[in-house]
Design a protein around this motif. Structure first.
Motif, PDB file in Angstrom:
ATOM      1  N   GLY A 117       0.789  -1.229   0.000  1.00 29.72           N
ATOM      2  CA  GLY A 117       0.000   0.000   0.000  1.00 29.72           C
ATOM      3  C   GLY A 117       0.814   1.268   0.000  1.00 29.72           C
ATOM      4  N   LEU A 118       2.089   1.169  -0.367  1.00 32.32           N
ATOM      5  CA  LEU A 118       2.951   2.345  -0.400  1.00 32.32           C
ATOM      6  C   LEU A 118       2.825   3.049  -1.749  1.00 32.32           C
ATOM      7  CD1 LEU A 118       5.943   0.570   1.305  1.00 32.32           C
ATOM      8  CD2 LEU A 118       4.486   2.323   2.345  1.00 32.32           C
ATOM      9  N   GLU A 119       3.050   4.350  -1.755  1.00 29.98           N
ATOM     10  CA  GLU A 119       2.937   5.150  -2.981  1.00 29.98           C
ATOM     11  C   GLU A 119       4.327   5.305  -3.608  1.00 29.98           C
ATOM     12  OE1 GLU A 119       1.677   9.622  -4.548  1.00 29.98           O
ATOM     13  OE2 GLU A 119       1.206   9.025  -2.470  1.00 29.98           O
ATOM     14  N   LEU A 120       4.521   4.675  -4.754  1.00 29.99           N
ATOM     15  CA  LEU A 120       5.808   4.774  -5.443  1.00 29.99           C
ATOM     16  C   LEU A 120       5.833   6.048  -6.269  1.00 29.99           C
ATOM     17  CD1 LEU A 120       6.149   1.044  -6.491  1.00 29.99           C
ATOM     18  CD2 LEU A 120       7.485   2.250  -4.790  1.00 29.99           C
ATOM     19  N   VAL A 121       6.865   6.851  -6.059  1.00 33.30           N
ATOM     20  CA  VAL A 121       6.959   8.147  -6.742  1.00 33.30           C
ATOM     21  C   VAL A 121       8.177   8.171  -7.655  1.00 33.30           C
ATOM     22  CG1 VAL A 121       5.751   9.332  -4.887  1.00 33.30           C
ATOM     23  CG2 VAL A 121       8.246   9.190  -4.825  1.00 33.30           C
ATOM     24  N   GLU A 122       8.053   8.900  -8.733  1.00 31.19           N
ATOM     25  CA  GLU A 122       9.159   9.072  -9.672  1.00 31.19           C
ATOM     26  C   GLU A 122       9.902  10.384  -9.442  1.00 31.19           C
ATOM     27  OE1 GLU A 122      10.194   6.671 -11.773  1.00 31.19           O
ATOM     28  OE2 GLU A 122       8.660   5.501 -10.706  1.00 31.19           O
ATOM     29  N   ASP A 123       9.296  11.292  -8.692  1.00 30.61           N
ATOM     30  CA  ASP A 123       9.924  12.570  -8.370  1.00 30.61           C
ATOM     31  C   ASP A 123      10.651  12.438  -7.032  1.00 30.61           C
ATOM     32  OD1 ASP A 123      10.667  15.132  -7.752  1.00 30.61           O
ATOM     33  OD2 ASP A 123       8.644  15.990  -7.866  1.00 30.61           O
ATOM     34  N   PRO A 124      11.979  12.418  -7.044  1.00 30.03           N
ATOM     35  CA  PRO A 124      12.708  12.223  -5.781  1.00 30.03           C
ATOM     36  C   PRO A 124      12.515  13.340  -4.779  1.00 30.03           C
ATOM     37  CG  PRO A 124      14.223  12.814  -7.557  1.00 30.03           C
ATOM     38  CD  PRO A 124      12.893  12.565  -8.194  1.00 30.03           C
ATOM     39  N   PHE A 125      12.127  14.521  -5.237  1.00 25.06           N
ATOM     40  CA  PHE A 125      12.002  15.667  -4.343  1.00 25.06           C
ATOM     41  C   PHE A 125      10.773  15.599  -3.441  1.00 25.06           C
ATOM     42  CE2 PHE A 125      14.742  17.072  -7.788  1.00 25.06           C
ATOM     43  CZ  PHE A 125      15.769  17.687  -7.101  1.00 25.06           C
ATOM     44  N   VAL A 126       9.861  14.650  -3.709  1.00 25.82           N
ATOM     45  CA  VAL A 126       8.679  14.506  -2.851  1.00 25.82           C
ATOM     46  C   VAL A 126       8.739  13.221  -2.022  1.00 25.82           C
ATOM     47  CG1 VAL A 126       7.253  15.817  -4.466  1.00 25.82           C
ATOM     48  CG2 VAL A 126       7.266  13.313  -4.591  1.00 25.82           C
ATOM     49  N   ALA A 127       9.822  12.475  -2.152  1.00 24.14           N
ATOM     50  CA  ALA A 127       9.914  11.183  -1.473  1.00 24.14           C
ATOM     51  C   ALA A 127      10.066  11.338   0.039  1.00 24.14           C
ATOM     52  CB  ALA A 127      11.085  10.389  -2.036  1.00 24.14           C
ATOM     53  N   GLU A 128       9.396  10.464   0.767  1.00 20.82           N
ATOM     54  CA  GLU A 128       9.546  10.397   2.217  1.00 20.82           C
ATOM     55  C   GLU A 128      10.509   9.275   2.618  1.00 20.82           C
ATOM     56  OE1 GLU A 128       5.249  11.627   3.918  1.00 20.82           O
ATOM     57  OE2 GLU A 128       5.233   9.948   2.503  1.00 20.82           O
ATOM     58  N   TYR A 129      10.612   8.284   1.762  1.00 15.25           N
ATOM     59  CA  TYR A 129      11.516   7.152   1.982  1.00 15.25           C
ATOM     60  C   TYR A 129      12.247   6.839   0.686  1.00 15.25           C
ATOM     61  CZ  TYR A 129       9.277   5.854   6.420  1.00 15.25           C
ATOM     62  OH  TYR A 129       8.810   5.844   7.707  1.00 15.25           O
ATOM     63  N   VAL A 130      13.496   6.441   0.816  1.00 16.38           N
ATOM     64  CA  VAL A 130      14.230   5.804  -0.274  1.00 16.38           C
ATOM     65  C   VAL A 130      14.443   4.352   0.132  1.00 16.38           C
ATOM     66  CG1 VAL A 130      16.466   5.615  -1.455  1.00 16.38           C
ATOM     67  CG2 VAL A 130      15.379   7.855  -1.151  1.00 16.38           C
TER      68      VAL A 130
END
Length: 279
Positions: A117-130
């Protein structure tokens, strides 16, 4: 219920009700089953023992491993499988449900992050986790879909202040024609650039992944054995207070293990020898 072989009271089969098995080097070598490993698992189960399977693999999902175990001839369901991909996804989802995650790694890791249920993002500037897995294919080349992701991970950690989670610490990985870089190569690059270590590493020898496996067994660590072929297996089991069983069927020799100051509770040539099966 089958009566397991005659063993001394201190033998792992006699003293343990649950078993955590590493996979590669213990049950198989790549896609090739280690002789009679499926028989050993079947006999343990018939003898009333609880069994789960644990792997530091950072590229495969549990769905992928269901197919692998079918080829090995070992019946399993998803709950029998505790992979670094799955355990990592669950770790992040427990800390922050629905978190925005920028990942480095393979489709199997992506699948487990999605299932959590995690949201995978392509914009690194909005990431909360790597979340970092292996960026390499089976030949040691960086996968095409990871070509820019180490840079993206760097930006997420440096600019967005994302938390840094790694699937496993494995520096190298054995391939058919020699070793190739493991997840640790990506961790090392990011750690050096940022002068920062991961906030959590989920795979062995960390206890995070072992705790998930023990929960599946529903037994206290003192009633369980960790069966593996590497130093990380023995260290993980030792940290949890489990019986440690080293098998010589994998990549690490017993001499190398002991040179690292690691003394397993038991040593056998293979899992079938642990059961003392004749013939």
């Amino acid at each position: 219920m089958e009566r397991l072989e005659k063993t001394r009271p201190d033998h792992p089969v006699a003293r343990c009700r649950g078993f955590i098995f590493d996979v590669d080097g213990v049950l198989c070598r790549g896609e090739d089953p280690i002789p009679r490993s499926a028989e050993a698992i079947e006999r343990l189960r018939r003898g009333g023992k609880k069994v789960v399977f644990l792997s530091n693999n950072s590229t495969k999902s549990r769905e992928d491993y269901l197919a692998k175990f079918e080829r090995l001839g070992i019946p399993v369901v998803e709950d029998d499988l505790v992979l670094a991909t799955y355990a990592t996804a669950q770790y992040v989802a427990r800390e922050k449900p629905g978190a925005k995650v920028y990942m480095v790694g393979a489709p199997g890791l992506r699948r487990e992050l999605e299932l959590a249920g995690l949201e995978l993002v392509e914009d690194p500037f909005v990431a909360e986790y790597v979340v970092v897995g292996s960026a390499f294919d089976g030949t040691g080349r960086i996968r095409e879909d990871n070509a820019h992701r180490i840079t993206g991970a760097l930006r997420a950690l440096y600019h967005a202040g994302a938390k840094f989670i790694a699937t496993n610490p494995d520096r190298i990985f054995p391939a058919k024609d020699g070793v190739i870089p493991g997840t640790g190569a990506v961790i090392g690059a990011l750690s050096y650039m940022l002068d920062r270590q991961p906030d959590a590493i989920i795979g062995k020898p960390s206890t995070h992944i072992v705790e998930v496996a023990l929960t599946r067994l529903g037994l206290p660590p003192g009633e369980c054995a960790f069966v593996g072929d590497m130093d990380t297996d023995m260290l993980a089991g030792e940290k949890m207070g489990m019986t440690t069983v080293f098998v010589r069927s994998g990549a690490m020799t017993e001499e190398k293990l002991r040179s690292l100051g690691i003394e397993p509770d038991f040593v056998f040539d293979s899992v079938i020898e642990m059961l003392a099966v004749e013939g």
